[in-house]
Design a protein around this motif. Structure first.
Motif, PDB file in Angstrom:
ATOM      1  N   TRP A 164       0.812  -1.209   0.000  1.00 17.02           N
ATOM      2  CA  TRP A 164       0.000   0.000   0.000  1.00 17.02           C
ATOM      3  C   TRP A 164       0.846   1.259   0.000  1.00 17.02           C
ATOM      4  CZ3 TRP A 164      -4.805  -0.559  -1.254  1.00 17.02           C
ATOM      5  CH2 TRP A 164      -5.412  -1.791  -1.052  1.00 17.02           C
ATOM      6  N   ASN A 165       1.976   1.141   0.675  1.00 25.10           N
ATOM      7  CA  ASN A 165       2.825   2.323   0.807  1.00 25.10           C
ATOM      8  C   ASN A 165       4.208   1.785   1.099  1.00 25.10           C
ATOM      9  OD1 ASN A 165       3.820   4.838   1.109  1.00 25.10           O
ATOM     10  ND2 ASN A 165       2.469   5.442   2.785  1.00 25.10           N
ATOM     11  N   LYS A 166       5.140   2.661   1.124  1.00 25.41           N
ATOM     12  CA  LYS A 166       6.471   2.207   1.532  1.00 25.41           C
ATOM     13  C   LYS A 166       6.360   1.653   2.948  1.00 25.41           C
ATOM     14  CE  LYS A 166      11.215   3.699   1.538  1.00 25.41           C
ATOM     15  NZ  LYS A 166      12.139   4.777   1.171  1.00 25.41           N
ATOM     16  N   GLY A 167       6.735   0.395   3.111  1.00 29.48           N
ATOM     17  CA  GLY A 167       6.685  -0.200   4.436  1.00 29.48           C
ATOM     18  C   GLY A 167       5.303  -0.621   4.879  1.00 29.48           C
ATOM     19  N   ALA A 168       4.316  -0.569   3.978  1.00 30.83           N
ATOM     20  CA  ALA A 168       2.964  -0.957   4.376  1.00 30.83           C
ATOM     21  C   ALA A 168       2.461  -2.121   3.550  1.00 30.83           C
ATOM     22  CB  ALA A 168       2.006   0.226   4.270  1.00 30.83           C
ATOM     23  N   GLY A 169       3.240  -3.162   3.464  1.00 36.29           N
ATOM     24  CA  GLY A 169       2.763  -4.382   2.825  1.00 36.29           C
ATOM     25  C   GLY A 169       2.496  -5.398   3.917  1.00 36.29           C
ATOM     26  N   VAL A 170       1.383  -6.119   3.824  1.00 35.36           N
ATOM     27  CA  VAL A 170       1.052  -7.037   4.914  1.00 35.36           C
ATOM     28  C   VAL A 170       1.840  -8.330   4.756  1.00 35.36           C
ATOM     29  CG1 VAL A 170      -0.767  -8.319   6.031  1.00 35.36           C
ATOM     30  CG2 VAL A 170      -1.213  -6.040   5.140  1.00 35.36           C
ATOM     31  N   ILE A 171       1.677  -8.958   3.603  1.00 37.75           N
ATOM     32  CA  ILE A 171       2.449 -10.174   3.346  1.00 37.75           C
ATOM     33  C   ILE A 171       3.569  -9.757   2.410  1.00 37.75           C
ATOM     34  CG2 ILE A 171       2.409 -12.462   2.334  1.00 37.75           C
ATOM     35  CD1 ILE A 171      -0.530 -12.610   3.044  1.00 37.75           C
ATOM     36  N   ASP A 172       4.757  -9.720   2.940  1.00 41.10           N
ATOM     37  CA  ASP A 172       5.847  -9.225   2.115  1.00 41.10           C
ATOM     38  C   ASP A 172       7.081 -10.030   2.432  1.00 41.10           C
ATOM     39  OD1 ASP A 172       7.391  -7.689   0.458  1.00 41.10           O
ATOM     40  OD2 ASP A 172       7.939  -6.330   2.086  1.00 41.10           O
ATOM     41  N   PHE A 173       7.460 -10.914   1.572  1.00 38.62           N
ATOM     42  CA  PHE A 173       8.721 -11.629   1.771  1.00 38.62           C
ATOM     43  C   PHE A 173       9.350 -11.909   0.414  1.00 38.62           C
ATOM     44  CE2 PHE A 173       5.146 -14.346   1.868  1.00 38.62           C
ATOM     45  CZ  PHE A 173       5.485 -15.573   1.356  1.00 38.62           C
ATOM     46  N   ASN A 174      10.477 -12.567   0.414  1.00 43.93           N
ATOM     47  CA  ASN A 174      11.282 -12.570  -0.796  1.00 43.93           C
ATOM     48  C   ASN A 174      10.663 -13.319  -1.966  1.00 43.93           C
ATOM     49  OD1 ASN A 174      11.482 -14.943   0.436  1.00 43.93           O
ATOM     50  ND2 ASN A 174      13.718 -15.099   0.428  1.00 43.93           N
TER      51      ASN A 174
END
Lengths: 522, 359, 192
Positions: free
Chosen positions: B118-128
């Motif tokens: 959603w924004n910088k640093g605002a991802g809920v599921i975020d991995f490589n």
């Protein structure tokens, strides 16, 4: 026209005569009408065959005195459409056609008791309101007559236990009304179609026998509601000719203009509904936007939009509205412009082209044999336009083309109709400034009685040849008033056209056939 | 650019100050779930309203305009109606599967929804392996659809479900290949990194120029088909199959399909804007520093949502213009046109990247 | 399919799709055609020939033209008109048929105009009122002659001895019907 040359045949001669006619080029069975001529005349059938090259018509009739088990030979092997017409005659008159492969009721429930169009039948007494579900048999009966006159029956299967049968209708968006098709599928592919009709059967022909002539007019608008003007025109013309009333030139021209407006109205709705069926909902509303203009013209002059109620015996209900010509003249260029938009958004679309070209083709022979008149027939190259072949009203005074195409597939059926809109606009343009002066209505007696005789009048309705068959005994009500449905042959041809195509094509084919259910069921 | 991790870190620290570590994580999970579900519902409502208005405008109509100003609370009223409707228990259905199917669909849709940055640093599921996870989670939906068709014990539903299965599985090939093309360009599968890269280097659709632009179009087509939306709405095809796989569902069970359809549209558009149009990265034009500076003031979430709605509008435009395809044409489109094209795109992109032809 | 066809097919397809998109985008910005009913009630005028429902016009003296002949009832294909008349004795000893009740069932009416064509007096007509929805089917059966109304006398005729009707006779509308046994028109409707 007055039918004074109906050839009467004995049932035994019928087959031979019919085969002879078929061989002589009478390849279009336009009417097959069940009749009840009472105790003396017996139960019988009136046939009308037409030569599609010379447009010569031949009327024949046959009857049997046996009311218990009336048996007549079938002609369903000569003309495909006779199959469904004979089922209609069986349904209403109980006439058994020996050799017909599928002797089932067609409009009424399978558990109906009696044959309601017989003059001595009492349908209300024998058929109380049934609260159980309608039975639908998977097999049917074929009757045959042995040399000694005994009637034997044989079971024929419609759908076997292995068929994957899907009901399309009676409540289904693509059937445009309460029409029921039982479709046997193999995956997505259609193997067989069996139409089940009669969900909107109102017994119009039966009602007509107790109505006075002016009252019968009220029902024609309710048959094919997109050809209300033309159907009523046909009935009025039939009664007028029977009574020898000459309507004025003005009436002829106004009727012609309104018939053509109605045709445009119908074809626009055809376009809209086809788009809707194929998922292009936006084009659907463009069609409705333009149709509104025609409906406004109708409403201003006739007082109704769908149920127009304008023609009457001897002329018109009222003279044309002072704004009529102005509005029509505004409409012509407007419609020409918008047709281009239709072509841009839908006709040219690659998805539509791929879904309609080569889909559900009918050959010319099939179209004639099934009696698919109108745009469906003309798409196969069959020049069947009643306006050209048997001109009426002011059609002999205008210059117009009969739109014909060759392939008979869905795309051609579609293009025929869009081209006919332009052709109709041409006709209107030629007439709209030249409406002659004259009475809008001839004086008629307060009680209309048609002289004894048999009469027939056909018009080119929005989707084919609409015919009115009138038999009068000189009373104030008709003895028999039969309408040649324009949609029934189209439904009959669905099985042939759809076999081997996919369910999605069923929608396209049904849409381009352009049938209207109240007209099929009557 | 505002970094949303500041907010999340602050909440984390706050919770840790009076809770043990596991409890803090639990509370955070619940909070995030609530936020996601709320956003899900809100976006569904916005999308339905948007679709009805946009479709009306394409069709020379005004659309809903009775409930609230410009019909603005029409959809809320519809939601209330849907919630109060009875869920009819069918007699001859496979009970368990029939009830489970809508949940599978909605779960798949929510899982993929959570992938959006959603924004910088605002991802809920975020991995490589974010993109990989997205594709995998998205595929659960088709199971729900197949189950719905099978368990309904209805011929229309079964045909619809089978069509849907064939369609979604086919189009996943294209989607996968297109994603692969973009992974070749970005070199990462994490959504946050893809966005960060685009914020630094420019949007992927410009960086990858021709192959990326074509990939964008392929993605839009295939994504639209994945969402079962027109002109690819064969599984539902109301004029043939009345409502396809969800013909036997009523009340909120039907509502789940309805919601999922709209949210899938949003997710498809959201992923398109993340991968191709920079996600939350603002529009930067080389050499126009003043302009770029102004653009930076617009928050990332606005960029993200704005771009997504732009793509949604594109998809709606397509949906309300074209007639529906037939099932064999649909598969032909995929296997004969889109898949070869996306394979070529993958190769071209790989060449471009290895030869340094990208920006 | 040759390669050439394949690529020209794509080209043709894309072009046709773009044409379609162009049309819808153009329509997106054109004026919308939605009628804002009921906001436009004031401007919304039906065409004067529009058949909304049957009415019996009354003049300002509460007089109509219906003589109770029942021709409209006979002409109606659906039996949606029921004319009730009674015989009254005039002061000069002659008997005269008089309309008591003119019932019209809007729910059965199919707006064919046969009743109006049949009427020798021009006593009934269609009005352009189209908001005919009601909550109960029985409300569709309407009485067209106003309470206390009577047939308009020809100007040459002597003044009728019906002073009660001149006054605000709305108070006891059913009174005349109750006194004289209502004599339904003996003629059967033509068809039901």
């Amino acid at each position: 026209m007055t039918l004074d040359n109906i050839k009467t045949l004995e049932p035994a001669q019928l087959r031979q005569e019919m085969e002879g006619l078929k061989a002589k080029g009478f390849d279009f069975l336009s009417n097959l009408i069940g009749m009840d001529w009472g105790k003396e005349g017996g139960l019988g059938v009136v046939y009308c065959v037409e030569n599609t090259n010379t447009h010569e018509q031949q009327w024949l009739k046959t009857a049997t005195a046996d009311r218990e088990q009336p048996v007549l030979p079938t002609v369903s092997d000569l003309w495909d459409i006779a199959n469904i017409y004979e089922r209609e005659a069986y349904d209403f008159y109980g006439i058994i056609f020996a050799g017909h492969p599928d002797m089932r009721r067609i409009f009424l429930r399978e558990d109906w008791v009696g044959y309601p169009m017989r003059k001595d039948d009492k349908p209300e007494e024998n058929n109380p309101l049934r609260m159980d579900n309608e039975p639908l048999a998977d097999d049917t009966t074929e009757y045959s007559v042995a040399a000694d006159g005994t009637v034997t029956t044989k079971k024929n299967t419609i759908f076997g236990p292995d068929d994957y049968v899907v009901n399309i209708g009676p409540q289904h968006p693509s059937t445009h009304g309460v029409l029921h098709f039982r479709v046997a599928l193999e995956g997505e592919i259609i193997r067989k179609i069996d139409p089940v009709l009669g969900y909107i059967h109102r017994g119009v022909e039966k009602l007509n026998e107790s109505y006075t002539y002016p009252q019968t007019l009220a029902l024609t608008d309710r048959l094919d509601y997109l050809a209300a003007m033309q159907s009523r025109h046909a009935l009025c013309m039939c009664i007028e000719k029977a009574m020898g009333i000459e309507v004025s030139e003005r009436v002829q021209v106004v009727r012609t203009i309104l018939d053509e407006l109605q045709r445009i109205d119908s074809h626009i709705l055809f376009f809209s509904c086809l788009c809707q069926d194929m998922g292009a909902t936006t084009a659907f509303l463009y069609g409705f936007r333009d149709r509104e203009k025609i409906l406004d013209i109708f409403e201003e002059t006739c007082g109704g939009r769908l149920i127009i109620n304008y023609n009457t015996i001897g002329g018109l209900m009222a003279d044309i509205h002072p704004n009529f010509q102005k509005r029509v003249k505004e409409f012509i260029p407007y419609m020409r412009k918008n047709i281009k938009e239709y072509h841009a958004i839908f006709t040219g679309n690659v998805i539509f082209q791929n879904r309609s070209k080569g889909i559900g083709p009918l050959t010319k022979e099939q179209a004639i044999s099934f009696g698919c008149t109108g745009g469906t027939g003309r798409a196969t190259g069959w020049a069947n336009d009643v306006r050209k072949n048997h001109p009426y009203a002011a059609y002999d005074k205008v210059d117009f083309n009969q739109v014909l195409r060759e392939n008979g597939d869905s795309f051609d059926r579609y293009m025929i109709r869009l081209d006919e809109i332009l052709e109709s606009l041409n006709i209107i343009e030629q007439l709209i400034d030249n409406i002659p002066e004259g009475n809008y209505k001839e004086k008629t007696k307060p009680i209309i009685k048609v002289p004894e005789g048999t009469y027939y009048q056909a018009v080119e309705s929005s989707r084919g040849e609409f015919g009115v068959f009138l038999e009068s005994k000189g009373d104030k009500s008709p003895y028999r008033l039969h309408y040649r449905s324009t949609g029934l042959p189209l439904v009959a041809a669905m099985d042939t056209a759809c076999r081997g195509f996919k369910i999605a094509d069923f929608v396209t084919i049904g849409g381009t056939m352009d049938y209207i259910v109240p007209d099929i069921d009557r | 650019m505002f970094d949303f991790t500041k907010v999340t870190n602050w909440i984390d620290a706050l919770l840790l100050s009076f809770l043990p570590g596991w409890a803090a994580t639990l509370v955070e999970c619940v909070l995030v779930a609530l936020v996601i579900i709320t956003l899900y519902a809100v976006f569904a409502i916005i999308l339905i309203y948007m679709e009805r208005k946009i479709c009306a405008f394409f069709q020379c109509r005004l659309g809903p305009n009775r409930v609230g100003k410009w019909g603005s609370i029409q959809v809320l009223a519809d939601v209330l109606k849907m919630l109060t409707k009875e869920i009819i228990d069918m007699k001859n259905v496979d009970r368990l599967l029939h009830k489970m199917a809508p949940f599978l669909v909605i779960v798949a849709s929510m899982l993929t929804f959570a992938c959006l940055p959603w924004n910088k640093g605002a991802g809920v599921i975020d991995f490589n392996i974010g993109i990989f996870f997205f594709l995998a989670a998205g595929s659960i939906g088709v199971v729900g659809i197949l189950l719905a068709g099978w368990s309904s014990n209805n011929k229309y539903a079964l045909i619809g479900a089978m069509r849907s299965g064939a369609q979604i599985i086919s189009y996943e090939v294209s989607i996968g290949l297109v994603m692969l093309t973009m992974i070749v360009l970005t070199g990462t599968m994490s959504f946050s990194e893809i966005c960060q890269q685009q914020a630094d280097l420019g949007w992927n659709i410009f960086r990858g120029h021709i192959p990326a632009a074509l990939a964008f179009i392929v993605y839009l087509i295939a994504g639209n088909a994945e969402c079962n939306r027109g002109p690819f709405d064969m599984p539902e095809a109301e004029s043939e199959l009345t409502a396809g796989y969800h013909v036997e569902y009523s009340g909120m069970h039907f509502g789940f399909y309805y919601l999922a359809e709209y949210l899938n549209l949003f997710i498809c558009a959201g992923i398109a804007s993340t991968i191709f149009l920079g996600g939350w990265a603002p529009l930067h034009i080389w050499g126009l520093d003043g302009f770029n500076h102004v653009m930076d003031y617009i928050p990332g979430a606005v960029w993200m949502v704005g771009k997504t709605f732009f793509v949604v509008f594109l998809l709606m435009w397509i949906r309300w213009t074209f007639p529906r395809l037939r099932i064999d044409q649909l598969l032909a489109l995929e296997w004969k046109y889109l898949m070869p094209l996306s394979l070529v795109l993958l190769v071209v992109m790989a060449l471009c990247v290895s030869l340094g032809l990208t920006f | 399919m040759s390669n050439n066809n394949y690529f020209s097919g794509i080209f043709f397809g894309v072009k046709s799709l773009l044409t379609g998109l162009g049309v819808t985008m153009k329509e997106f910005f054109t004026r919308k055609i939605t009628e804002q009913y009921p906001e436009n009630r004031k401007e919304l005028k039906m065409f004067d020939r529009f058949r909304g429902r049957l009415v019996m016009p009354h003049n300002d003296k509460n007089e109509h033209k219906c003589i109770g002949c029942g021709l409209c009832q006979m002409a109606c294909p659906n039996g949606s008109i029921k004319v009730t008349t009674e015989s009254v004795e005039l002061p000069d000893g002659k008997k005269k048929r008089q309309l008591v009740k003119y019932e019209y069932d809007l729910g059965c009416c199919m707006f064919c105009e046969l009743c109006i064509t049949a009427c020798p007096q021009g006593a009934i007509e269609f009005c352009t009122d189209f908001e005919n929805a009601v909550f109960d089917r029985t409300k569709l059966v309407q009485q067209l002659n106003l309470p206390g109304s009577h047939v308009a006398e020809k100007p040459v005729a002597p003044k009728p001895a019906a002073p009660a009707a001149e006054k605000p006779a709305t108070e006891k509308p059913a009174a005349p019907a109750a006194e004289a046994p209502a004599n339904t028109n003996p003629e059967k409707p033509a068809a039901v």
